[in-house]
Design a protein around this motif. Structure first.
Motif, PDB file in Angstrom:
ATOM      1  N   LEU A  84       0.811  -1.215   0.000  1.00  0.00           N
ATOM      2  CA  LEU A  84       0.000   0.000   0.000  1.00  0.00           C
ATOM      3  C   LEU A  84       0.848   1.271   0.000  1.00  0.00           C
ATOM      4  N   GLU A  85       1.981   1.239   0.745  1.00  0.00           N
ATOM      5  CA  GLU A  85       2.857   2.412   0.757  1.00  0.00           C
ATOM      6  C   GLU A  85       3.433   2.683  -0.638  1.00  0.00           C
ATOM      7  N   ALA A  86       3.839   1.619  -1.305  1.00  0.00           N
ATOM      8  CA  ALA A  86       4.349   1.798  -2.672  1.00  0.00           C
ATOM      9  C   ALA A  86       3.258   2.281  -3.611  1.00  0.00           C
ATOM     10  N   LEU A  87       2.029   1.818  -3.386  1.00  0.00           N
ATOM     11  CA  LEU A  87       0.915   2.282  -4.211  1.00  0.00           C
ATOM     12  C   LEU A  87       0.678   3.774  -4.033  1.00  0.00           C
ATOM     13  N   ALA A  88       0.843   4.259  -2.793  1.00  0.00           N
ATOM     14  CA  ALA A  88       0.641   5.699  -2.554  1.00  0.00           C
ATOM     15  C   ALA A  88       1.720   6.531  -3.236  1.00  0.00           C
ATOM     16  N   GLN A  89       2.927   5.983  -3.359  1.00  0.00           N
ATOM     17  CA  GLN A  89       4.026   6.726  -3.994  1.00  0.00           C
ATOM     18  C   GLN A  89       4.093   6.525  -5.501  1.00  0.00           C
ATOM     19  N   THR A  90       3.417   5.511  -6.009  1.00  0.00           N
ATOM     20  CA  THR A  90       3.476   5.223  -7.440  1.00  0.00           C
ATOM     21  C   THR A  90       2.609   6.204  -8.218  1.00  0.00           C
ATOM     22  N   GLY A  91       3.145   6.713  -9.289  1.00  0.00           N
ATOM     23  CA  GLY A  91       2.401   7.641 -10.146  1.00  0.00           C
ATOM     24  C   GLY A  91       2.385   9.060  -9.662  1.00  0.00           C
ATOM     25  N   VAL A  92       3.051   9.362  -8.532  1.00  0.00           N
ATOM     26  CA  VAL A  92       3.101  10.731  -8.022  1.00  0.00           C
ATOM     27  C   VAL A  92       4.219  11.474  -8.764  1.00  0.00           C
ATOM     28  N   VAL A  93       3.901  12.592  -9.326  1.00  0.00           N
ATOM     29  CA  VAL A  93       4.882  13.373 -10.090  1.00  0.00           C
ATOM     30  C   VAL A  93       5.818  14.074  -9.115  1.00  0.00           C
ATOM     31  N   GLU A  94       7.104  13.856  -9.282  1.00  0.00           N
ATOM     32  CA  GLU A  94       8.088  14.492  -8.415  1.00  0.00           C
ATOM     33  C   GLU A  94       8.231  15.966  -8.784  1.00  0.00           C
ATOM     34  N   PRO A  95       8.370  16.835  -7.773  1.00  0.00           N
ATOM     35  CA  PRO A  95       8.499  18.277  -8.098  1.00  0.00           C
ATOM     36  C   PRO A  95       9.797  18.561  -8.849  1.00  0.00           C
ATOM     37  N   ASN A  96       9.699  19.440  -9.778  1.00  0.00           N
ATOM     38  CA  ASN A  96      10.857  19.835 -10.577  1.00  0.00           C
ATOM     39  C   ASN A  96      11.536  21.021  -9.897  1.00  0.00           C
ATOM     40  N   PRO A  97      12.800  20.875  -9.490  1.00  0.00           N
ATOM     41  CA  PRO A  97      13.452  21.997  -8.777  1.00  0.00           C
ATOM     42  C   PRO A  97      13.655  23.225  -9.653  1.00  0.00           C
ATOM     43  N   GLU A  98      13.630  23.081 -10.971  1.00  0.00           N
ATOM     44  CA  GLU A  98      13.876  24.221 -11.846  1.00  0.00           C
ATOM     45  C   GLU A  98      12.633  25.083 -12.058  1.00  0.00           C
ATOM     46  N   GLU A  99      11.475  24.598 -11.596  1.00  0.00           N
ATOM     47  CA  GLU A  99      10.269  25.373 -11.814  1.00  0.00           C
ATOM     48  C   GLU A  99      10.246  26.641 -10.974  1.00  0.00           C
ATOM     49  N   ASP A 100      10.858  26.591  -9.774  1.00  0.00           N
ATOM     50  CA  ASP A 100      10.860  27.762  -8.900  1.00  0.00           C
ATOM     51  C   ASP A 100      11.934  28.777  -9.259  1.00  0.00           C
ATOM     52  N   LEU A 101      12.808  28.457 -10.156  1.00  0.00           N
ATOM     53  CA  LEU A 101      13.866  29.388 -10.537  1.00  0.00           C
ATOM     54  C   LEU A 101      13.303  30.505 -11.398  1.00  0.00           C
ATOM     55  N   PRO A 102      13.898  31.685 -11.327  1.00  0.00           N
ATOM     56  CA  PRO A 102      13.418  32.784 -12.188  1.00  0.00           C
ATOM     57  C   PRO A 102      13.699  32.475 -13.654  1.00  0.00           C
ATOM     58  N   PRO A 103      12.921  33.026 -14.544  1.00  0.00           N
ATOM     59  CA  PRO A 103      13.144  32.768 -15.977  1.00  0.00           C
ATOM     60  C   PRO A 103      14.467  33.349 -16.445  1.00  0.00           C
ATOM     61  N   LEU A 104      15.020  32.731 -17.483  1.00  0.00           N
ATOM     62  CA  LEU A 104      16.301  33.184 -18.024  1.00  0.00           C
ATOM     63  C   LEU A 104      16.175  34.519 -18.738  1.00  0.00           C
ATOM     64  N   ARG A 105      15.031  34.815 -19.281  1.00  0.00           N
ATOM     65  CA  ARG A 105      14.824  36.090 -19.966  1.00  0.00           C
ATOM     66  C   ARG A 105      13.387  36.529 -19.742  1.00  0.00           C
ATOM     67  N   PRO A 106      13.100  37.792 -19.829  1.00  0.00           N
ATOM     68  CA  PRO A 106      11.727  38.269 -19.596  1.00  0.00           C
ATOM     69  C   PRO A 106      10.793  37.828 -20.706  1.00  0.00           C
ATOM     70  N   ALA A 107       9.545  37.945 -20.423  1.00  0.00           N
ATOM     71  CA  ALA A 107       8.527  37.560 -21.404  1.00  0.00           C
ATOM     72  C   ALA A 107       8.629  38.438 -22.644  1.00  0.00           C
ATOM     73  N   GLU A 108       8.444  37.815 -23.802  1.00  0.00           N
ATOM     74  CA  GLU A 108       8.541  38.540 -25.057  1.00  0.00           C
ATOM     75  C   GLU A 108       7.286  39.368 -25.293  1.00  0.00           C
ATOM     76  N   ARG A 109       7.516  40.507 -25.885  1.00  0.00           N
ATOM     77  CA  ARG A 109       6.408  41.402 -26.198  1.00  0.00           C
ATOM     78  C   ARG A 109       6.033  41.238 -27.661  1.00  0.00           C
TER      79      ARG A 109
END
Length: 621
Positions: free
Chosen positions: A79-104
């Motif tokens: 059951l413990e493995a079932l709870a962890q299976t299919g859970v998407v791991e957080p991406n550490p790069e998502e919290d980083l600021p963007p490399l360049r500003p949004a294009e206009r």
């Protein structure tokens, strides 16, 4: 089939719990997935995790993290493995600021919408090209004539063909009758050389051009068709081939070095040999057994860059293979049906192969057989739906020749004269001659500017430079000796140029003032109790500066290396005036800006030996 169905089949065949990555690899290897996608492993994990969490009709359970098994195996669920299976791991790069500003991006406006259609834009570009004088490209004349004659259904005169071509904008305005007939004649000859039937004929009585269709009642030999065109153009025939006009050969070239008839015959012979080998290879393949035929075709397909060839199912006629091949930027999946023997391929076989395409997730069907394909089979292969290609009859032999499989190759080198090589060599020779003439003209101009004298060599110039100082030093040495013999109280008489300068300046003073100024500069005080050298009226300083400018460069002072000159900053020997103080009239005043004499920049030579007898008359201080 779906990812869930493919996973169930893989687990049933393996009989043990499997990781979702292993299940995905085996499903793709066995072509069980109807749709793969960019990330099939993530899709497989999400589907299996969702089915393992169901409360009813479950067929899979989780035995460990990301590992699945069938419920029928009665394994313990984690059951413990079932709870962890299919859970998407957080991406550490998502919290980083963007490399360049949004294009206009620009705001959408109705002003930027093109109001006119494509027709007007195309017409505008055509008009611009015509204004710029660009030469338009037209389709080949044989294709234009074939299209016009097919629509007309009967023969047309050459003038009518030209008129209709111009009205459709398929030919240039300067198109002539000779150009049309020559193009049709060359097209017929190319078809004859390729072993095909010519498609144009010319009627001498009506001067009409007709389409010569194979099997028609008025079928004529190719020689007669070409003879009619040659007679209309006034071109002679030699060996059944028209002799077309070629660019004029240069004078003295004589007869052509290579017989064009021999080259054309050689090319035709090579094509006939290729076709004969393809027919023999097809006959040999039709006599093979199923296993030998399968291995031969697999080797040929490997040579044509097919990969991952696998047997999907077998039958009496031959196996069904699955394969992959990259075409440009797309990788296609093939379903290949092999048919042994020389039996004829009909429509039913093509339809069965098209049904197998959907079952095995293939995109292109390929039917390989040594027998001929009937007309209904070709029609079915070209019908709408999944694409099916036919490698049947002589075409199968051509594929083996293309892959260079099951044949031995004998290379025959055929040479022809390259006229462009000689044209390039002539251009290079003309360029070299032009450069030689330019160099000759430059030499003549240089000699004319130097007064007709040749420019001396490097060695002569160096020798002349070495001799010049010795010749120039003789008058300076003589002047230094005369200064040494003269009395220090009496300066040498000024030259004629100095007298002119003094006359222009209005200076009537005698040599005593010069002597006082020189003594004041060297000793610091005048002999007659006058003012110091750095004093005096502005008129005196102005007169001295003018005399110094007029005296510059006359060579009346001894050089640093001349006899009798002492080195700068050292006491002069007895009876010899020091360098720069040989005469009271030649002693310059203090340096004022850039008015210092040029001799001060030269290095000081070693002091000369003292004279045998001297006197204190040469000293001015």
């Amino acid at each position: 089939m779906t990812f869930y169905e493919a996973a169930l089949r893989i687990l049933e065949s393996e009989g043990r719990p499997l990781h979702f990555l292993e299940i995905t690899e085996k499903s793709i290897a066995q072509n069980l997935l109807s749709h793969v996608g960019k990330t099939p492993e993530i899709t497989m994990l999400s589907r299996l995790a969702a089915m393992a969490r169901r409360t009813r009709d479950r067929k899979v359970v989780v035995t460990s993290k990301d590992t699945f098994a069938l419920v029928d195996w009665a394994l313990q669920e984690d059951l413990e493995a079932l709870a962890q299976t299919g859970v998407v791991e957080p991406n550490p790069e998502e919290d980083l600021p963007p490399l360049r500003p949004a294009e206009r991006h620009p705001e959408p406006r109705t002003d930027n919408v093109r109001a006119t259609g494509r027709g007007s834009e195309r017409k505008r570009r055509r008009d611009e090209e015509e204004d710029r004088g660009r030469k338009r490209r037209f389709p080949p004349l044989p294709e234009v004539v074939f299209e016009i004659l097919s629509e007309a259904g009967s023969g047309l005169r050459v003038e009518q063909l030209i008129e209709r071509s111009r009205s459709r904008e398929l030919a240039a305005e300067d198109l002539t009758v000779e150009a049309v007939l020559t193009a049709l004649l060359e097209d017929n000859q190319r078809r004859i050389d390729a072993g095909r039937r010519p498609q144009f004929s010319f009627n001498k009585q009506s001067s009409e051009v007709l389409l010569e269709r194979a099997g028609s009642p008025s079928e004529a030999p190719p020689l007669e068709l070409q003879a009619a065109f040659a007679a209309a153009l006034g071109i002679p025939l030699e060996g059944g081939r028209p002799i077309l006009s070629r660019p004029a050969a240069p004078a003295g070239a004589g007869e052509p070095l290579v017989d064009p008839v021999v080259l054309a015959t050689l090319k035709t012979t090579l094509k006939d040999v290729r076709r004969s080998v393809a027919r023999g290879l097809r006959k040999r393949l039709g006599e093979l057994e199923v296993g030998t035929f399968e291995k031969s075709v697999v080797k040929m397909m490997h040579a044509l860059h097919f990969r991952e060839l696998k047997v999907a199912k077998r039958s009496k006629e031959g196996p069904l293979l699955t394969a992959r091949k990259r075409e440009g930027s797309v990788e296609l999946r093939y379903a290949v049906r092999l048919l042994k023997g020389t039996s004829t391929v009909d429509r039913k076989m093509v339809q069965e192969l098209r049904r197998d395409l959907g079952h095995y997730s293939a995109q292109v069907g390929l039917l390989v057989s040594a027998g001929e394909a009937r007309g209904d089979a070709r029609t079915e292969a070209q019908a709408s739906g999944a694409l099916v290609m036919l490698w049947c009859g002589d075409a199968l032999g051509e594929k083996f020749l293309e892959a260079k499989t099951a044949v031995t190759i004998t290379q025959v080198e055929m040479f022809d004269i390259d006229e462009r090589f000689f044209e390039t060599a002539k251009l290079d020779a003309d360029e070299a001659q032009r450069r030689r003439e330019e160099r000759q003209r430059e030499k003549q101009q240089t000699r004319g500017e130097s007064g007709g004298k040749e420019t001396p060599s490097r060695g002569t110039e160096e020798a002349g430079q070495d001799e010049e100082p010795s010749l120039a030093e003789e008058p300076k040495v003589i002047e230094a000796e005369s200064v040494r013999e003269s009395s220090p109280s009496k300066a040498p008489p000024p030259s004629s140029s100095e007298e002119d300068d003094q006359g222009e300046e209005g200076d009537d003073e005698g040599e005593d003032e010069d002597l006082e100024a020189a003594s004041a500069f060297v000793g610091g005080t005048p002999e007659a109790g006058g003012t110091p050298a750095e004093g005096g009226t502005p008129a005196d300083r102005k007169r001295r500066r003018r005399r110094r400018r007029g005296r510059r460069g006359r060579g009346n002072r001894p050089e640093a290396g001349a006899p009798g000159a002492a080195p700068t900053g050292e006491p002069s020997p007895e009876g010899t005036p020091a360098s720069g103080t040989a005469s009271a009239s030649e002693v310059p005043p203090p340096s004022m800006g850039g008015d210092a004499p040029a001799e001060a920049e030269r290095p000081s030579p070693p002091p000369p030996p003292p004279p045998e007898s001297g006197s204190s008359e040469g000293s001015t201080s």
